[in-house]
Design an enzyme around this catalytic site. Structure first.
Site, PDB file in Angstrom:
ATOM      1  N   TYR A 263       0.825  -1.219   0.000  1.00  0.00           N
ATOM      2  CA  TYR A 263       0.000   0.000   0.000  1.00  0.00           C
ATOM      3  C   TYR A 263       0.857   1.267   0.000  1.00  0.00           C
ATOM      4  O   TYR A 263       0.444   2.290  -0.542  1.00  0.00           O
ATOM      5  CB  TYR A 263      -1.004  -0.016   1.164  1.00  0.00           C
ATOM      6  CG  TYR A 263      -2.121  -0.988   0.874  1.00  0.00           C
ATOM      7  CD1 TYR A 263      -3.131  -0.652  -0.027  1.00  0.00           C
ATOM      8  CD2 TYR A 263      -2.131  -2.253   1.436  1.00  0.00           C
ATOM      9  CE1 TYR A 263      -4.132  -1.557  -0.345  1.00  0.00           C
ATOM     10  CE2 TYR A 263      -3.135  -3.168   1.130  1.00  0.00           C
ATOM     11  CZ  TYR A 263      -4.132  -2.809   0.240  1.00  0.00           C
ATOM     12  OH  TYR A 263      -5.120  -3.704  -0.090  1.00  0.00           O
TER      13      TYR A 263
ATOM     14  N   ASP B   1      -8.081   5.582  -4.609  1.00  0.00           N
ATOM     15  CA  ASP B   1      -7.319   6.788  -4.965  1.00  0.00           C
ATOM     16  C   ASP B   1      -8.187   8.019  -4.696  1.00  0.00           C
ATOM     17  O   ASP B   1      -9.355   7.906  -4.323  1.00  0.00           O
ATOM     18  CB  ASP B   1      -6.853   6.714  -6.439  1.00  0.00           C
ATOM     19  CG  ASP B   1      -8.025   6.719  -7.425  1.00  0.00           C
ATOM     20  OD1 ASP B   1      -8.865   7.653  -7.365  1.00  0.00           O
ATOM     21  OD2 ASP B   1      -8.118   5.802  -8.274  1.00  0.00           O
TER      22      ASP B   1
ATOM     23  N   HIS C 172     -14.811   1.385  -0.472  1.00  0.00           N
ATOM     24  CA  HIS C 172     -13.702   0.487  -0.110  1.00  0.00           C
ATOM     25  C   HIS C 172     -12.576   1.218   0.629  1.00  0.00           C
ATOM     26  O   HIS C 172     -11.448   0.720   0.687  1.00  0.00           O
ATOM     27  CB  HIS C 172     -13.142  -0.206  -1.365  1.00  0.00           C
ATOM     28  CG  HIS C 172     -14.075  -1.239  -1.934  1.00  0.00           C
ATOM     29  ND1 HIS C 172     -13.872  -1.860  -3.150  1.00  0.00           N
ATOM     30  CD2 HIS C 172     -15.220  -1.769  -1.436  1.00  0.00           C
ATOM     31  CE1 HIS C 172     -14.863  -2.723  -3.370  1.00  0.00           C
ATOM     32  NE2 HIS C 172     -15.696  -2.674  -2.357  1.00  0.00           N
TER      33      HIS C 172
ATOM     34  N   CYS D 238      -6.376   3.239  13.133  1.00  0.00           N
ATOM     35  CA  CYS D 238      -5.626   2.762  14.302  1.00  0.00           C
ATOM     36  C   CYS D 238      -6.200   1.429  14.772  1.00  0.00           C
ATOM     37  O   CYS D 238      -7.411   1.308  14.990  1.00  0.00           O
ATOM     38  CB  CYS D 238      -5.702   3.788  15.425  1.00  0.00           C
ATOM     39  SG  CYS D 238      -4.928   3.186  16.936  1.00  0.00           S
TER      40      CYS D 238
ATOM     41  N   CYS E 109      -0.082   5.786  16.729  1.00  0.00           N
ATOM     42  CA  CYS E 109      -1.313   6.538  16.421  1.00  0.00           C
ATOM     43  C   CYS E 109      -1.235   7.942  17.013  1.00  0.00           C
ATOM     44  O   CYS E 109      -1.058   8.093  18.222  1.00  0.00           O
ATOM     45  CB  CYS E 109      -2.522   5.797  16.986  1.00  0.00           C
ATOM     46  SG  CYS E 109      -4.050   6.736  16.860  1.00  0.00           S
TER      47      CYS E 109
ATOM     48  N   GLY F 271     -16.137   1.459 -15.540  1.00  0.00           N
ATOM     49  CA  GLY F 271     -14.806   0.909 -15.282  1.00  0.00           C
ATOM     50  C   GLY F 271     -14.728  -0.111 -14.173  1.00  0.00           C
ATOM     51  O   GLY F 271     -13.754  -0.144 -13.427  1.00  0.00           O
TER      52      GLY F 271
ATOM     53  N   GLU G  31     -14.634  -3.609 -21.715  1.00  0.00           N
ATOM     54  CA  GLU G  31     -15.177  -4.892 -22.174  1.00  0.00           C
ATOM     55  C   GLU G  31     -16.465  -5.140 -21.390  1.00  0.00           C
ATOM     56  O   GLU G  31     -16.642  -4.558 -20.323  1.00  0.00           O
ATOM     57  CB  GLU G  31     -14.169  -6.012 -21.904  1.00  0.00           C
ATOM     58  CG  GLU G  31     -13.777  -6.089 -20.444  1.00  0.00           C
ATOM     59  CD  GLU G  31     -12.383  -6.635 -20.193  1.00  0.00           C
ATOM     60  OE1 GLU G  31     -11.779  -7.170 -21.139  1.00  0.00           O
ATOM     61  OE2 GLU G  31     -11.918  -6.520 -19.060  1.00  0.00           O
TER      62      GLU G  31
ATOM     63  N   ALA H  76     -13.179   4.993 -20.751  1.00  0.00           N
ATOM     64  CA  ALA H  76     -13.948   5.942 -19.938  1.00  0.00           C
ATOM     65  C   ALA H  76     -13.601   7.386 -20.291  1.00  0.00           C
ATOM     66  O   ALA H  76     -14.486   8.248 -20.333  1.00  0.00           O
ATOM     67  CB  ALA H  76     -13.678   5.681 -18.454  1.00  0.00           C
TER      68      ALA H  76
END
Ligand code: APR
Length: 242
Positions: A59, A99, A114, A122, A141, A181, A210, A226
């Site tokens: 990540y 993003d 998501h 934390c 934290c 997308g 597709e 897109a």
């Protein structure tokens, strides 16, 4: 020319494909792997428990991509922001993407179902906070000072997506549903089109390179990039509404 609603709520579901033209890799489709990992090996609570450093590194790399000046919103993100500004009714964008390209393009009414790469969670106090730098297993934290560790505020496989009540409420009352997308392979998002169909007569339009796994559930499919097709659809919708 097809007739679409000219007012009311538009719900737009977006997936990795809308950010592909901004230089961010998709999960499935061509390649289908990131960094040589299977998604399930880095995007589950079990993977994090097994190897937190590997998951954090994965990540961290994706978060670093967002700092790359070459990664910026494309014409599809910008068109959705314009739709929100100029549509007479309400526009809600529900994204599976972690993003920040929708918000950078100017979209305000947005749900990150998501989670977000630019937030950390934390493990001790469960607070979610903005986070733009690398995360390490030793991170402390800033909220509780606890050393229990921080994780990316991302919904992994097996976890409950965020703000589902608001999303289902919007799906059941929308006048138009757009899906852009997304391969339609991950639930609950893949089931949203079905919720809209069962709730009324709203047209459902899919824009994807597709046909997705749920293509047959949509009233219309537009095949292509897109960055080209979303601005064209937004032009059509705004022209009909004016
Ligand atoms: N324009 C339109 N569609 C595109 C483009 C493009 N330029 N490039 C790729 N696509 C399409 C692909 O054809 C593919 O069907 O986008 C889709 C992306 O599908 P996935 O990679 O499966 O992404 P998504 O549907 O968002 O994945 C859902 O899976 O791993 C999880 O949590 C992760 O949110 C993610 C979820």
């Amino acid at each position: 020319m097809k007739r679409y609603p000219t007012d009311g709520l538009i719900v737009v579901l977006t997936g990795a494909g809308i950010s592909a033209e901004s230089g961010l890799a998709t999960f499935r489709g061509a390649g289908g792997l990131w960094e040589g990992h299977r998604v399930e090996d880095v995007a589950t609570p079990e993977a994090f428990a097994r190897n937190p450093a590997l998951v954090q590194r994965f990540y961290n790399l994706r978060r670093a991509q967002l700092r790359d000046p070459a990664v910026r919103p494309n014409a599809a993100h910008r068109a959705l922001a314009r739709l929100e500004r100029e549509w007479p009714g309400e526009v809600l964008v529900v994204t599976q993407n972690v993003d920040d390209l929708h918000e950078r393009a100017g979209t305000r009414n947005l749900i990150h179902m998501h989670g977000e790469l630019l937030r950390a969670l934390c493990l001790a106090c469960n607070d979610s906070m903005p986070w733009s730098e690398d995360l390490s297993p030793e991170a402390v934290c800033p909220s509780c000072g606890g050393k229990g560790g921080l994780r990316p505020d991302i919904v992994w496989f097996g976890e409950m997506p965020y703000r589902m009540d608001e999303i289902y409420d919007a799906l059941t009352r929308c006048a138009l549903f757009l899906s852009i997308g997304t391969s339609g392979q991950v639930y609950p998002a893949a089931g949203f089109v079905e919720v809209v169909r069962e709730s009324g007569e709203a047209p459902t339009i899919e824009i994807n390179l597709e046909p997705s796994a749920t293509r047959s559930r949509f009233s219309e499919h537009r095949s292509g990039a897109a960055g080209e097709l979303v601005p064209a659809l937004v032009d059509e919708l705004l022209a009909q509404a004016s």
